[in-house]
Design an enzyme around this catalytic site. Structure first.
Site, PDB file in Angstrom:
ATOM      1  N   CYS A  81      47.176  43.555  48.263  1.00  0.00           N
ATOM      2  CA  CYS A  81      46.341  42.383  48.560  1.00  0.00           C
ATOM      3  C   CYS A  81      45.878  41.717  47.270  1.00  0.00           C
ATOM      4  O   CYS A  81      44.915  42.160  46.635  1.00  0.00           O
ATOM      5  CB  CYS A  81      45.143  42.810  49.410  1.00  0.00           C
ATOM      6  SG  CYS A  81      44.019  41.452  49.749  1.00  0.00           S
TER       7      CYS A  81
ATOM      8  N   CYS B 192      42.267  40.388  47.424  1.00  0.00           N
ATOM      9  CA  CYS B 192      41.209  41.409  47.274  1.00  0.00           C
ATOM     10  C   CYS B 192      41.136  41.917  45.830  1.00  0.00           C
ATOM     11  O   CYS B 192      40.055  42.029  45.264  1.00  0.00           O
ATOM     12  CB  CYS B 192      41.474  42.620  48.171  1.00  0.00           C
ATOM     13  SG  CYS B 192      42.196  42.251  49.757  1.00  0.00           S
ATOM     14  N   ASP B 193      42.277  42.256  45.250  1.00  0.00           N
ATOM     15  CA  ASP B 193      42.278  42.971  43.970  1.00  0.00           C
ATOM     16  C   ASP B 193      42.684  42.128  42.767  1.00  0.00           C
ATOM     17  O   ASP B 193      42.453  42.530  41.623  1.00  0.00           O
ATOM     18  CB  ASP B 193      43.248  44.174  44.055  1.00  0.00           C
ATOM     19  CG  ASP B 193      42.885  45.098  45.202  1.00  0.00           C
ATOM     20  OD1 ASP B 193      41.682  45.222  45.484  1.00  0.00           O
ATOM     21  OD2 ASP B 193      43.801  45.687  45.814  1.00  0.00           O
TER      22      ASP B 193
END
Ligand code: NAP
Length: 307
Positions: free
Chosen positions: A132, A135-136
């Site tokens: 992701c 997200c990261d």
């Protein structure tokens, strides 16, 4: 025990749309969601191809709008709980914390990212390996990263990462990308994205966190090391249907088989969204299938209530 008209499993765009239609039809509806409303869509930053949203909308805004629409209906309940098993005959749903009875079920459990299955992938998960970018990705600001895959997800996320990473290397196993021409067009305009074609990642290496990947050139058979701080893997979808194995018909990859009314191989059980075998995996198709599944479930409920 209270018996619902419909229990919808999963609250991504497909499940939320099914919930909206069930709400509007006045059906007693329960939506069961394991983690958070929205599903995999929240792994994408912006949505540009959903009709009516103008140039773009953030995925979180789109999902919030869908949630607000559903919350208007008192006959639709949303519960956060994980479904572990279903009884397809008695239409019972067993979750981590409860058992629910219903007249019909709509499965909208979506799909998750497939793994590459290579050495280092599990070992460095969260320490370089990610599925992701939204997200990261920010953890890799000003660093060099790699993306594996040549589909829409890989290219979309490469474009996202290119805005703040020093360099993004896209590693794809063929010499042409699968992604839409529109995305490919955007890609060639980014100077810090490099395409490494006809190649595959053999291994992810590092110590405390990942440091480099071993790449094989599939045309020559030669391997070389690429230093990078992160690797984002986008090699397709794995449907979240494990709990349905042996209960309804799935294809060899686990995607649910339905007819055009979203009916599965079991009476009163319908499926929609990315957990279904189909030709186009988009938010718009997930929503459309959610509407059809809900309507089919309503017709089914009316037919059994007559007797
Ligand atoms: P996908 O379209 O199935 O693409 C997967 C990519 O990974 C392909 O390029 C494939 O290579 C490669 N791949 C598969 N297995 C591999 C392996 N073992 N090793 C190396 N590479 C491998 O998956 P996706 O990009 O996640 O998209 C899933 C669906 O969602 C698609 O239908 C897509 O159109 C849709 N989607 C749409 C958008 C949008 O903005 N409209 C955004 C994201 C996703 P090959 O090409 O050689 O098979």
């Amino acid at each position: 025990m209270f018996k619902y008209d419909i229990v919808i499993i999963g609250a991504g765009p497909a499940g939320l749309t099914a919930g909206l239609y069930a709400g509007r039809a006045g059906l007693n509806t329960l939506i069961l969601e394991k983690i958070s409303l929205g599903g995999r869509v929240l792994f994408t930053e912006k949505i540009e191809n959903f009709p009516g949203v103008g140039k773009e909308i953030s995925s979180s805004d789109l999902i919030k709008n869908m949630e607000d629409q559903i919350r208007q209906f008192n006959n639709v309940e949303i519960v956060f709980d994980e479904v572990k098993d279903i009884d397809t005959e008695l239409k019972k749903i067993f979750t981590l914390h409860n058992t629910y009875e219903t007249l019909s079920i709509i499965v909208a459990t979506g799909a998750r990212s497939k793994k590459l299955g290579i050495k280092g992938e599990d070992e460095f998960l969260g320490r370089g390996v990610s599925y992701c970018a939204i997200c990261d990705g920010p953890l890799y600001r000003d660093k060099e990263v790699a993306i594996v895959g040549g589909g829409d997800s890989a290219i979309k996320e490469a474009l996202f990462l290119s805005r703040f990473c020093k360099k993004v290397n896209i590693i794809h196993r063929r010499n042409i990308l699968r992604a839409s021409p529109l995305l490919q067009d955007k890609l060639i305009r980014e100077p810090n994205i490099e395409l490494i074609l006809n190649s595959r990642v053999l291994e992810i290496r590092g110590k405390d966190k990942m440091e480099e990947i071993l790449i094989e050139d599939l045309t020559t058979g030669n391997s070389n090391l690429l230093k990078c701080a992160g690797i984002f893997i986008y090699v397709g979808l794995q449907p979240n249907t494990e709990f349905l194995r042996g209960k309804i018909s799935l294809d060899e990859e686990g995607f649910i088989l339905t007819d055009e009314n979203m009916l599965t191989s079991r009476e009163g059980i319908f499926a929609c969204g990315d957990c279904r075998r189909k030709s186009l995996y988009q938010i718009i198709t997930a929503c459309s299938e959610g509407a059809i599944a809900s309507n089919s479930a309503e017709n089914y409920i009316n037919s059994i209530k007559k007797f």
